[in-house]
Design a protein around this motif. Structure first.
Motif, mmCIF file in Angstrom:
data_model
loop_
_atom_site.group_PDB
_atom_site.id
_atom_site.type_symbol
_atom_site.label_atom_id
_atom_site.label_comp_id
_atom_site.label_asym_id
_atom_site.label_seq_id
_atom_site.Cartn_x
_atom_site.Cartn_y
_atom_site.Cartn_z
ATOM 1 N N LEU A 4 -19.391 27.963 -6.334
ATOM 2 C CA LEU A 4 -19.768 28.428 -5.025
ATOM 3 C C LEU A 4 -19.364 27.601 -4.061
ATOM 4 C CD1 LEU A 4 -20.537 30.853 -3.623
ATOM 5 C CD2 LEU A 4 -22.930 30.160 -3.621
ATOM 6 N N PRO A 5 -19.434 26.295 -3.790
ATOM 7 C CA PRO A 5 -18.822 25.660 -2.711
ATOM 8 C C PRO A 5 -17.593 25.347 -2.745
ATOM 9 C CG PRO A 5 -20.794 24.351 -3.556
ATOM 10 C CD PRO A 5 -20.479 25.327 -4.310
ATOM 11 N N THR A 6 -16.775 25.229 -3.863
ATOM 12 C CA THR A 6 -15.432 25.112 -4.179
ATOM 13 C C THR A 6 -14.742 26.489 -3.591
ATOM 14 O OG1 THR A 6 -15.942 23.494 -5.911
ATOM 15 C CG2 THR A 6 -13.703 24.454 -5.704
ATOM 16 N N ALA A 7 -15.386 27.731 -4.246
ATOM 17 C CA ALA A 7 -14.748 28.945 -3.792
ATOM 18 C C ALA A 7 -14.742 29.062 -2.160
ATOM 19 C CB ALA A 7 -15.482 30.184 -4.435
ATOM 20 N N ALA A 8 -16.136 28.774 -2.018
ATOM 21 C CA ALA A 8 -16.249 28.994 -0.028
ATOM 22 C C ALA A 8 -15.196 28.101 0.501
ATOM 23 C CB ALA A 8 -17.556 28.624 0.309
ATOM 24 N N ILE A 9 -14.875 26.893 0.242
ATOM 25 C CA ILE A 9 -13.938 25.927 0.810
ATOM 26 C C ILE A 9 -12.631 26.626 0.370
ATOM 27 C CG2 ILE A 9 -12.623 23.754 0.589
ATOM 28 C CD1 ILE A 9 -15.454 22.485 -0.089
ATOM 29 N N LEU A 11 -11.839 29.786 0.180
ATOM 30 C CA LEU A 11 -11.875 31.202 0.966
ATOM 31 C C LEU A 11 -11.656 30.808 2.460
ATOM 32 C CD1 LEU A 11 -11.964 33.915 1.177
ATOM 33 C CD2 LEU A 11 -14.516 33.855 1.454
ATOM 34 N N ALA A 12 -12.171 29.567 3.171
ATOM 35 C CA ALA A 12 -12.256 29.102 4.410
ATOM 36 C C ALA A 12 -10.788 28.598 4.692
ATOM 37 C CB ALA A 12 -13.330 28.027 4.506
#
Length: 63
Positions: A4-9, A11-12
């Motif tokens: 999830l943090p990797t996907a959020a980064i 996406l950002a």
């Protein structure tokens, strides 16, 4: 599989890259374009008359 943090980064980063896309707009002006020109045209005309023709024109009997 991304966490999830990797996907959020990711996406950002994707949003920041697309948000920085430069936009160029070309629009016609509201008022007409006025161009003031001061142009001076000089010309010179040179006429070369053959000697024979010059004598003919100077003949008083013809004119």
């Amino acid at each position: 599989m991304p966490t999830l943090p990797t996907a959020a980064i990711g996406l950002a980063a994707l949003i920041s890259v697309t948000g920085c896309t430069p936009t160029v707009k070309i629009e016609p002006p509201d008022k007409p374009i006025v161009i003031n020109l001061n142009v001076k045209i000089e010309h010179e005309i040179k006429i070369k008359v053959d000697k024979e023709l010059d004598e003919l024109l100077n003949n008083d009997e013809l004119f």
